[in-house]
Write an enzyme that holds these catalytic residues in place. Sequence first.
Site, PDB file in Angstrom:
ATOM      1  N   ILE A 257      -0.812  13.582   7.596  1.00 21.83           N
ATOM      2  CA  ILE A 257      -0.710  14.869   8.310  1.00 21.83           C
ATOM      3  C   ILE A 257       0.750  15.104   8.714  1.00 21.83           C
ATOM      4  O   ILE A 257       1.344  14.250   9.367  1.00 21.83           O
ATOM      5  CB  ILE A 257      -1.577  14.877   9.594  1.00 21.83           C
TER       6      ILE A 257
ATOM      7  N   LYS B 273       2.036   5.348  17.990  1.00 25.41           N
ATOM      8  CA  LYS B 273       2.074   6.732  17.468  1.00 25.41           C
ATOM      9  C   LYS B 273       2.149   7.749  18.609  1.00 25.41           C
ATOM     10  O   LYS B 273       2.848   8.754  18.512  1.00 25.41           O
ATOM     11  CB  LYS B 273       0.841   6.991  16.608  1.00 25.41           C
TER      12      LYS B 273
ATOM     13  N   THR C 215       0.836  -1.215   0.000  1.00 20.33           N
ATOM     14  CA  THR C 215       0.000   0.000   0.000  1.00 20.33           C
ATOM     15  C   THR C 215       0.865   1.257   0.000  1.00 20.33           C
ATOM     16  O   THR C 215       0.742   2.117  -0.889  1.00 20.33           O
ATOM     17  CB  THR C 215      -0.930   0.005   1.245  1.00 20.33           C
ATOM     18  N   VAL C 216       1.775   1.375   0.971  1.00 18.88           N
ATOM     19  CA  VAL C 216       2.547   2.623   1.095  1.00 18.88           C
ATOM     20  C   VAL C 216       3.650   2.693   0.030  1.00 18.88           C
ATOM     21  O   VAL C 216       3.809   3.724  -0.636  1.00 18.88           O
ATOM     22  CB  VAL C 216       3.140   2.766   2.525  1.00 18.88           C
TER      23      VAL C 216
ATOM     24  N   GLU D  11       8.091  10.712   9.460  1.00 21.14           N
ATOM     25  CA  GLU D  11       6.858  11.526   9.469  1.00 21.14           C
ATOM     26  C   GLU D  11       5.617  10.665   9.211  1.00 21.14           C
ATOM     27  O   GLU D  11       4.565  10.852   9.832  1.00 21.14           O
ATOM     28  CB  GLU D  11       6.970  12.623   8.403  1.00 21.14           C
TER      29      GLU D  11
ATOM     30  N   GLY E 115      -0.696   9.268   9.352  1.00 20.57           N
ATOM     31  CA  GLY E 115      -0.732   9.158   7.888  1.00 20.57           C
ATOM     32  C   GLY E 115      -0.167  10.373   7.186  1.00 20.57           C
ATOM     33  O   GLY E 115       1.008  10.700   7.318  1.00 20.57           O
TER      34      GLY E 115
ATOM     35  N   GLY F 227      -6.841  -1.107   2.555  1.00 23.53           N
ATOM     36  CA  GLY F 227      -5.407  -0.925   2.831  1.00 23.53           C
ATOM     37  C   GLY F 227      -5.144  -0.064   4.056  1.00 23.53           C
ATOM     38  O   GLY F 227      -4.014   0.377   4.276  1.00 23.53           O
TER      39      GLY F 227
ATOM     40  N   VAL G 283       3.203   8.630  11.922  1.00 26.05           N
ATOM     41  CA  VAL G 283       2.158   9.170  12.800  1.00 26.05           C
ATOM     42  C   VAL G 283       1.126   9.940  11.987  1.00 26.05           C
ATOM     43  O   VAL G 283       1.463  10.872  11.261  1.00 26.05           O
ATOM     44  CB  VAL G 283       2.763  10.109  13.873  1.00 26.05           C
TER      45      VAL G 283
HETATM   46  P1  NAP Z   1       1.549  -3.882   2.927  1.00 27.87           P
HETATM   47  O1  NAP Z   1       0.562  -3.338   1.976  1.00 27.87           O
HETATM   48  O2  NAP Z   1       1.289  -5.206   3.547  1.00 27.87           O
HETATM   49  O3  NAP Z   1       2.967  -3.918   2.200  1.00 27.87           O
HETATM   50  C1  NAP Z   1       4.094  -4.540   2.764  1.00 27.87           C
HETATM   51  C2  NAP Z   1       5.110  -4.756   1.654  1.00 27.87           C
HETATM   52  O4  NAP Z   1       6.288  -5.295   2.235  1.00 27.87           O
HETATM   53  C3  NAP Z   1       4.640  -5.729   0.590  1.00 27.87           C
HETATM   54  O5  NAP Z   1       5.007  -5.270  -0.669  1.00 27.87           O
HETATM   55  C4  NAP Z   1       5.394  -7.017   0.919  1.00 27.87           C
HETATM   56  O6  NAP Z   1       5.665  -7.800  -0.212  1.00 27.87           O
HETATM   57  C5  NAP Z   1       6.670  -6.451   1.499  1.00 27.87           C
HETATM   58  N1  NAP Z   1       7.307  -7.382   2.435  1.00 27.87           N
HETATM   59  C6  NAP Z   1       6.842  -7.831   3.593  1.00 27.87           C
HETATM   60  N2  NAP Z   1       7.706  -8.684   4.156  1.00 27.87           N
HETATM   61  C7  NAP Z   1       8.766  -8.765   3.320  1.00 27.87           C
HETATM   62  C8  NAP Z   1       9.972  -9.493   3.325  1.00 27.87           C
HETATM   63  N3  NAP Z   1      10.283 -10.321   4.321  1.00 27.87           N
HETATM   64  N4  NAP Z   1      10.824  -9.318   2.297  1.00 27.87           N
HETATM   65  C9  NAP Z   1      10.522  -8.504   1.280  1.00 27.87           C
HETATM   66  N5  NAP Z   1       9.384  -7.784   1.211  1.00 27.87           N
HETATM   67  C10 NAP Z   1       8.510  -7.918   2.213  1.00 27.87           C
HETATM   68  O7  NAP Z   1       1.792  -2.865   4.135  1.00 27.87           O
HETATM   69  P2  NAP Z   1       1.551  -1.294   4.136  1.00 27.87           P
HETATM   70  O8  NAP Z   1       0.141  -1.029   4.514  1.00 27.87           O
HETATM   71  O9  NAP Z   1       2.110  -0.688   2.927  1.00 27.87           O
HETATM   72  O10 NAP Z   1       2.404  -0.872   5.421  1.00 27.87           O
HETATM   73  C11 NAP Z   1       3.808  -0.789   5.352  1.00 27.87           C
HETATM   74  C12 NAP Z   1       4.310  -0.033   6.578  1.00 27.87           C
HETATM   75  O11 NAP Z   1       3.753   1.274   6.589  1.00 27.87           O
HETATM   76  C13 NAP Z   1       3.909  -0.654   7.926  1.00 27.87           C
HETATM   77  O12 NAP Z   1       4.939  -0.408   8.851  1.00 27.87           O
HETATM   78  C14 NAP Z   1       2.663   0.140   8.315  1.00 27.87           C
HETATM   79  O13 NAP Z   1       2.459   0.181   9.706  1.00 27.87           O
HETATM   80  C15 NAP Z   1       3.036   1.507   7.809  1.00 27.87           C
HETATM   81  N6  NAP Z   1       1.932   2.418   7.491  1.00 27.87           N
HETATM   82  C16 NAP Z   1       0.877   1.982   6.736  1.00 27.87           C
HETATM   83  C17 NAP Z   1      -0.125   2.885   6.409  1.00 27.87           C
HETATM   84  C18 NAP Z   1      -1.298   2.474   5.561  1.00 27.87           C
HETATM   85  O14 NAP Z   1      -2.210   3.289   5.380  1.00 27.87           O
HETATM   86  N7  NAP Z   1      -1.324   1.260   5.026  1.00 27.87           N
HETATM   87  C19 NAP Z   1      -0.064   4.200   6.843  1.00 27.87           C
HETATM   88  C20 NAP Z   1       1.042   4.609   7.617  1.00 27.87           C
HETATM   89  C21 NAP Z   1       2.030   3.704   7.941  1.00 27.87           C
HETATM   90  P3  NAP Z   1       4.477  -8.482  -1.078  1.00 27.87           P
HETATM   91  O15 NAP Z   1       3.705  -7.336  -1.666  1.00 27.87           O
HETATM   92  O16 NAP Z   1       5.161  -9.287  -2.099  1.00 27.87           O
HETATM   93  O17 NAP Z   1       3.661  -9.267  -0.077  1.00 27.87           O
HETATM   94  N1  HSE Z   2      -3.384   1.060  10.374  1.00 27.23           N
HETATM   95  C1  HSE Z   2      -3.071   2.443  10.499  1.00 27.23           C
HETATM   96  C2  HSE Z   2      -4.345   3.233  10.706  1.00 27.23           C
HETATM   97  C3  HSE Z   2      -2.361   2.924   9.262  1.00 27.23           C
HETATM   98  O1  HSE Z   2      -5.429   2.694  10.428  1.00 27.23           O
HETATM   99  O2  HSE Z   2      -4.283   4.353  11.192  1.00 27.23           O
HETATM  100  C4  HSE Z   2      -1.875   4.340   9.375  1.00 27.23           C
HETATM  101  O3  HSE Z   2      -0.870   4.471  10.321  1.00 27.23           O
END
Ligand code: NAP
Ligand code: HSE
Length: 425
Positions: free
Chosen positions: A133, A202, A10-11, A126, A131, A184, A129
């Site tokens: 903002i 956060k 997603t990110v 940044e 998203g 996501g 915490v």
């Molecule tokens: P996600 O959609 O599950 O993406 C994770 C990515 O990491 C995927 O591409 C996955 O590969 C890859 N990955 C995981 N384990 C791996 C490994 N061992 N080796 C290589 N690649 C690996 O997660 P996300 O939502 O983007 O979140 C990522 C981070 O951002 C997390 O720390 C989350 O807390 C943070 N975050 C997320 C959001 C949000 O809105 N989603 C907002 C703020 C912060 P595959 O695609 O091949 O499975």
């Molecule tokens: N899972 C988190 C949320 C992603 O829903 O706020 C953003 O940090």
Amino acid sequence: MNIGILGLGTVGGGVVNVLAKNQAEIMRRTGAQIQVTHAAVRDINQSRICPTKGIQLTQSPLDIVNNNSIDIVLELMGGTTLAKELVETALKNGKHVITANKALIATHGNELLALAKDHNAHLLFEAAVAGGIPILKALEQGMSANQIEMVAGIINGTGNFILTEMRDKGRDFADVLKEAQELGYAEADPTFDVEGIDAAHKLAILSAIAFGCELQFDKVSTQGISQISGEDVAFATELGYSIKHLGIAKKLNGKIQMRVHPTLIPKTRLLANVDGVMNAVLVKGNAVGPTLYYGAGAGDEATASAVIADLVDIIKGSLSRDVLGWQSLEATPYQNQDDIESIFYLRLLATDKPGVLADITAIFANHHISVEAVIQKQIDAQDNAHIAIITNQVKTKDINAAAAAIQQHDSIQEEVKIIHVETLD
Ligand code: NAP
Ligand code: HSE
């Protein structure tokens, strides 16, 4: 500038898309040509939300952090084991690191920031915490003339989305959570969202930056939203409140308190009207007074916006966070949870018989607690009265003792529910 991304979900996918969409504007601001040259994923054959042409995909993330051609590493895969090893290796190799991983920063941030300093590298977060903002930049830069008194916010998009859908559409908890996962928003383990752990990560980060002290995730008291029922939402509405899942950090009389819990807030407050996946953070400074920051708390491009802002900061050299400027833990004591003062909402289910309400109010009086409001809903088919009570400001230990005494009353039919009330003054 060559960028290597760990994780293209997603990110990570959002970052690639926003860099492509806003390439000219970002280049104007940095004067640099930014290219994502490498990305590590778990499954190289999986479909992606972004184009991957020109990006070398690998299933070996170590190849990225050890690659001499890469200047900046974006850690966007999550977790605290492999992600920590990769961030450490990247920093030791002198690469700057940007992460959205609040779990990693909240639990290992002190040592990782020290490591970054030792290797003359930046570690920025940044996007960890609230998203999209830019709240950490607001605290560090915009609020730098102030002593911060309070930070209170809706800092989990998934939780706020669930509470909003339950309230507005009467939807089922599990059903809304499933939708948040499909969009996501949710963490890989969604209990982090609904049990308040993500918000606690956060809040630990916000608190460290607001009060200039080391990260102390284990000092955050944490309660999730899974215990909130439709009846609580209805009572809160009738009493003039909204229920929001808040992270609150305050510095009172030199002591810091950090807590994440469902909270009744007056409907007239701006925070009470922050709905869906949106987040908002109220910051109170001793010079400026209250300020409020609002925006999308999760999602691909919103989070990418914060990641890329850190990237722009590094490239422009306009930085940054100095871990040695943070005070030691001894200099910033934490308040014992029992001594935290708050207004409380209590909900009781009691057999309808004469004198019950009088007995309950007597228990409050015995614990020196005044009652501000009481609602008793009509008796149900089992002859039970549904009662909601709002207290005045009391210590947590006193409300817990009163609730324990009420629980012993032979008319009480289920566990007494206690929820914080905050006026946010
Ligand atoms: P996600 O959609 O599950 O993406 C994770 C990515 O990491 C995927 O591409 C996955 O590969 C890859 N990955 C995981 N384990 C791996 C490994 N061992 N080796 C290589 N690649 C690996 O997660 P996300 O939502 O983007 O979140 C990522 C981070 O951002 C997390 O720390 C989350 O807390 C943070 N975050 C997320 C959001 C949000 O809105 N989603 C907002 C703020 C912060 P595959 O695609 O091949 O499975
Ligand atoms: N899972 C988190 C949320 C992603 O829903 O706020 C953003 O940090």
